[in-house]
Scaffold this motif. Structure first.
Motif, PDB file in Angstrom:
ATOM      1  N   LYS A 248       0.862  -1.255   0.012  1.00  0.00           N
ATOM      2  CA  LYS A 248      -0.063  -0.128   0.162  1.00  0.00           C
ATOM      3  C   LYS A 248       0.851   1.234   0.123  1.00  0.00           C
ATOM      4  O   LYS A 248       0.264   2.470  -0.272  1.00  0.00           O
ATOM      5  N   LEU A 249       2.110   1.221   0.327  1.00  0.00           N
ATOM      6  CA  LEU A 249       3.087   2.116   0.385  1.00  0.00           C
ATOM      7  C   LEU A 249       4.123   1.930  -0.871  1.00  0.00           C
ATOM      8  O   LEU A 249       4.650   0.837  -0.831  1.00  0.00           O
ATOM      9  N   SER A 250       4.296   2.612  -1.653  1.00  0.00           N
ATOM     10  CA  SER A 250       4.972   2.457  -2.798  1.00  0.00           C
ATOM     11  C   SER A 250       6.682   2.287  -2.356  1.00  0.00           C
ATOM     12  O   SER A 250       7.206   3.115  -1.455  1.00  0.00           O
ATOM     13  N   TRP A 251       7.352   1.607  -3.013  1.00  0.00           N
ATOM     14  CA  TRP A 251       8.789   1.477  -2.779  1.00  0.00           C
ATOM     15  C   TRP A 251       9.538   2.855  -3.069  1.00  0.00           C
ATOM     16  O   TRP A 251      10.725   2.953  -2.687  1.00  0.00           O
ATOM     17  N   THR A 252       8.809   3.626  -4.058  1.00  0.00           N
ATOM     18  CA  THR A 252       9.436   4.703  -4.394  1.00  0.00           C
ATOM     19  C   THR A 252       8.998   5.895  -3.460  1.00  0.00           C
ATOM     20  O   THR A 252       9.368   7.183  -3.911  1.00  0.00           O
ATOM     21  N   ILE A 442      16.580   1.227  -8.541  1.00  0.00           N
ATOM     22  CA  ILE A 442      16.216   0.004  -7.946  1.00  0.00           C
ATOM     23  C   ILE A 442      15.044   0.111  -7.161  1.00  0.00           C
ATOM     24  O   ILE A 442      14.021  -1.088  -7.285  1.00  0.00           O
ATOM     25  N   LEU A 443      14.546   1.095  -6.644  1.00  0.00           N
ATOM     26  CA  LEU A 443      13.332   1.079  -6.143  1.00  0.00           C
ATOM     27  C   LEU A 443      12.056   0.841  -7.181  1.00  0.00           C
ATOM     28  O   LEU A 443      11.199   0.240  -6.720  1.00  0.00           O
ATOM     29  N   SER A 444      12.456   1.823  -8.153  1.00  0.00           N
ATOM     30  CA  SER A 444      11.483   1.621  -9.266  1.00  0.00           C
ATOM     31  C   SER A 444      11.372   0.089  -9.914  1.00  0.00           C
ATOM     32  O   SER A 444      10.047  -0.394 -10.078  1.00  0.00           O
ATOM     33  N   GLY A 445      12.494  -0.509  -9.947  1.00  0.00           N
ATOM     34  CA  GLY A 445      12.251  -1.825 -10.439  1.00  0.00           C
ATOM     35  C   GLY A 445      11.803  -2.892  -9.368  1.00  0.00           C
ATOM     36  O   GLY A 445      10.800  -3.680  -9.937  1.00  0.00           O
ATOM     37  N   ILE A 446      11.667  -2.569  -8.126  1.00  0.00           N
ATOM     38  CA  ILE A 446      11.123  -3.451  -7.001  1.00  0.00           C
ATOM     39  C   ILE A 446       9.547  -3.009  -7.078  1.00  0.00           C
ATOM     40  O   ILE A 446       8.866  -4.020  -6.992  1.00  0.00           O
ATOM     41  N   GLN A 447       9.340  -1.741  -7.120  1.00  0.00           N
ATOM     42  CA  GLN A 447       7.748  -1.437  -7.213  1.00  0.00           C
ATOM     43  C   GLN A 447       6.938  -2.100  -8.597  1.00  0.00           C
ATOM     44  O   GLN A 447       5.996  -2.186  -8.488  1.00  0.00           O
ATOM     45  N   ARG A 448       7.870  -2.240  -9.579  1.00  0.00           N
ATOM     46  CA  ARG A 448       7.337  -2.610 -10.633  1.00  0.00           C
ATOM     47  C   ARG A 448       6.846  -4.338 -10.464  1.00  0.00           C
ATOM     48  O   ARG A 448       5.898  -4.818 -10.934  1.00  0.00           O
ATOM     49  N   ILE A 449       7.664  -5.101  -9.506  1.00  0.00           N
ATOM     50  CA  ILE A 449       7.455  -6.394  -9.387  1.00  0.00           C
ATOM     51  C   ILE A 449       6.064  -6.288  -8.465  1.00  0.00           C
ATOM     52  O   ILE A 449       5.233  -7.364  -8.537  1.00  0.00           O
ATOM     53  N   VAL A 450       6.017  -5.439  -7.547  1.00  0.00           N
ATOM     54  CA  VAL A 450       4.867  -5.415  -6.544  1.00  0.00           C
ATOM     55  C   VAL A 450       3.788  -5.079  -7.486  1.00  0.00           C
ATOM     56  O   VAL A 450       2.526  -5.733  -7.327  1.00  0.00           O
ATOM     57  N   SER A 451       3.781  -4.127  -8.451  1.00  0.00           N
ATOM     58  CA  SER A 451       2.704  -3.717  -9.167  1.00  0.00           C
ATOM     59  C   SER A 451       2.066  -4.889 -10.225  1.00  0.00           C
ATOM     60  O   SER A 451       1.079  -4.926 -10.282  1.00  0.00           O
ATOM     61  N   THR A 452       3.199  -5.718 -10.489  1.00  0.00           N
ATOM     62  CA  THR A 452       2.740  -6.802 -11.507  1.00  0.00           C
ATOM     63  C   THR A 452       2.308  -8.049 -10.814  1.00  0.00           C
ATOM     64  O   THR A 452       1.878  -9.053 -11.248  1.00  0.00           O
ATOM     65  N   GLY A 453       2.391  -8.018  -9.457  1.00  0.00           N
ATOM     66  CA  GLY A 453       1.827  -9.079  -8.602  1.00  0.00           C
ATOM     67  C   GLY A 453       2.858 -10.365  -8.533  1.00  0.00           C
ATOM     68  O   GLY A 453       2.178 -11.497  -8.206  1.00  0.00           O
TER      69      GLY A 453
END
Length: 453
Positions: A248-252, A442-453
């Motif tokens: 619920k809180l973005s990595w970015t 790095i943080l944007s990359g991890i957030q993409r993993i979160v967003s794609t489930g």
């Protein structure tokens, strides 16, 4: 502890975590007799608890149990299960596997899940619970029993839609370690700023203040991930850490970014970490605290989990807990977050509801069963009814008192997220130390993993 590839779990066991007078004297006849007597009492209490868990019947049968601990640690698990089998006649087929999440997932997909899993992550439990695959342990063990035996925050962590699906066994907290013989800083800093002031003074004086090591083979970076989570919790509180862990809180977000930068201000600065960033990345996590007890010391403080005591003290048989190594709580950014405590550990859950599984889970959640694990000197356990006398390790005893008394226990992404996110977190730590300017990517990359489930 969080089990990772490499030698750390084995070293923890074989090192004799006590490294105290009690440990040193264990070879004497009197101490050996006392130890045997205490073990027999614990086993007797465990058998009595096991029989009660089976409604007083020797029901027999078999239950399958998969866990993260194999080898020597797995033997300790089996030792704690033996009184259960002796009392109930139920054979427990326990198997330890470091790749537990993958093994369990494969069996679930094949329609052949194990009866019980003792996992080192919470994310898998939450996923299976939401899929409706797990047994409600509130009804199995009893909500009243759980509430009287565990901190509410632990029960909440394993609860989905009002039902509790897991019970914690091993539980690890985090602290700042130091050597009482050489440490010149605040031993009970009220705030993080107070500790930070000391570390910066040390750096200006040409003395690297922080111990840090990140090399754990395929799992490299996980101590750094825990460092970041601790800093985040102590500065932004439990609610925001939970939001981060739950996606619920973005990595970015500014908060997550600030926690990473606080870590980077230490890990990427040669004046702040012993040996500099290159040494941090190349040094095995087993040697995370070596600089605290070396002569002369090469660093003053280390933020790491309760298992650090055994790892560090094992390196020299003459070292003693409390004299050569001790700890204080991770200080908060503000008093509002002083009682928020990050934890990791093991949580047990069940896929199958049958008499054998019911009896095992009732037993495994009990104080007598967990007292046997505590007495091994290897782990702190979550049941609050475990008597303090069961702890043979003074550092673990102190840690359990710090963790279970009035604290708001919280998990971070390392414990609650999917394996893909956890892996990306760890790798991100390594990448950030190697190239500090890459943090945004790095943080944007991890957030993409979160967003794609």
């Amino acid at each position: 502890m969080r089990t990772t590839p490499g030698a750390l779990p084995v070293l923890l066991l074989t090192s004799c975590l006590l490294t105290t007078a009690a440990c040193a004297n264990s070879t004497s006849t009197g101490s050996s007799s006392q130890t045997t007597g205490a073990s027999q009492k614990l086993a007797a209490a465990a058998r009595e608890e096991a029989l009660a868990a089976a409604d007083g019947k020797k029901i027999g049968g078999k239950v399958t149990m998969l866990g993260i601990n194999g080898g020597a640690e797995g033997k300790l698990i089996k030792d704690a299960l033996k009184p259960f089998t002796d009392a109930t006649g139920i054979q427990v087929d326990y198997t330890g596997n470091e790749d537990l999440a993958t093994v369990v997932q494969t069996r679930v997909q094949a329609g052949n899940p194990p009866d019980v899993v003792d996992a080192a992550d919470l994310g898998s439990l939450l996923r299976y619970a939401k899929q409706g695959k797990l047994v409600d342990l509130g009804s199995l063990i009893g909500t009243g029993t759980l509430k009287s035996s565990y901190p509410q925050s632990l029960l909440d962590a394993a609860t989905v839609n009002g039902k509790t699906y897991g019970v914690f066994t091993e539980i690890d907290n985090f602290m700042v370690w130091y050597n009482p013989k050489t440490y010149k800083g605040p031993k009970a800093p009220a705030t993080w700023a107070e500790l930070e002031k000391f570390t910066k003074q040390q750096a200006r004086a040409g003395k690297t203040p922080w111990c840090m090591a990140q090399n754990a083979g395929a799992g490299s970076g996980w101590p750094g991930a825990q460092w970041i989570e601790n800093w985040f919790l102590k500065h932004y509180g439990a609610a925001k850490l939970t939001d981060w862990a739950n996606g619920k809180l973005s990595w970015t977000s500014p908060e997550v970014t600030a926690a990473w930068k606080a870590f980077g201000a230490v890990a990427t600065d040669s004046k702040m970490v012993a040996g500099g960033p290159t040494t941090v990345l190349s040094t095995s996590v087993v040697n995370n605290g070596t600089g605290l007890v070396s002569s002369p010391p090469t660093c003053s403080v280390m933020l790491w989990g309760v298992y650090a005591g055994g790892v560090t003290l094992s390196q020299n048989a003459s070292l003693k807990a409390g004299e050569d190594l001790d700890f204080f709580p991770v200080p908060a950014g503000s008093p509002a977050h002083a009682d928020d405590e990050l934890f990791s550990g093991h949580v047990a859950y069940a896929f199958n509801d049958n008499p054998q599984t019911r009896a095992l889970l009732k037993y495994w959640a009990s104080a007598p069963a967990q007292s046997i694990l505590v007495a091994s000197g290897q782990w702190t356990e979550a049941n609050t009814k475990i008597p303090a006398s069961a702890y043979t390790n003074p550092l673990l005893k102190k840690a359990s008192q710090q963790l279970l008394n009035g604290k708001n226990l919280v998990t971070g992404p390392s414990m609650s997220s999917s394996p893909a996110i956890v892996t990306a977190f760890d790798k991100g730590v390594v990448g950030y130390i190697q190239k500090p300017g890459s943090l945004s990517d790095i943080l944007s990359g991890i957030q993409r993993i979160v967003s794609t489930g």
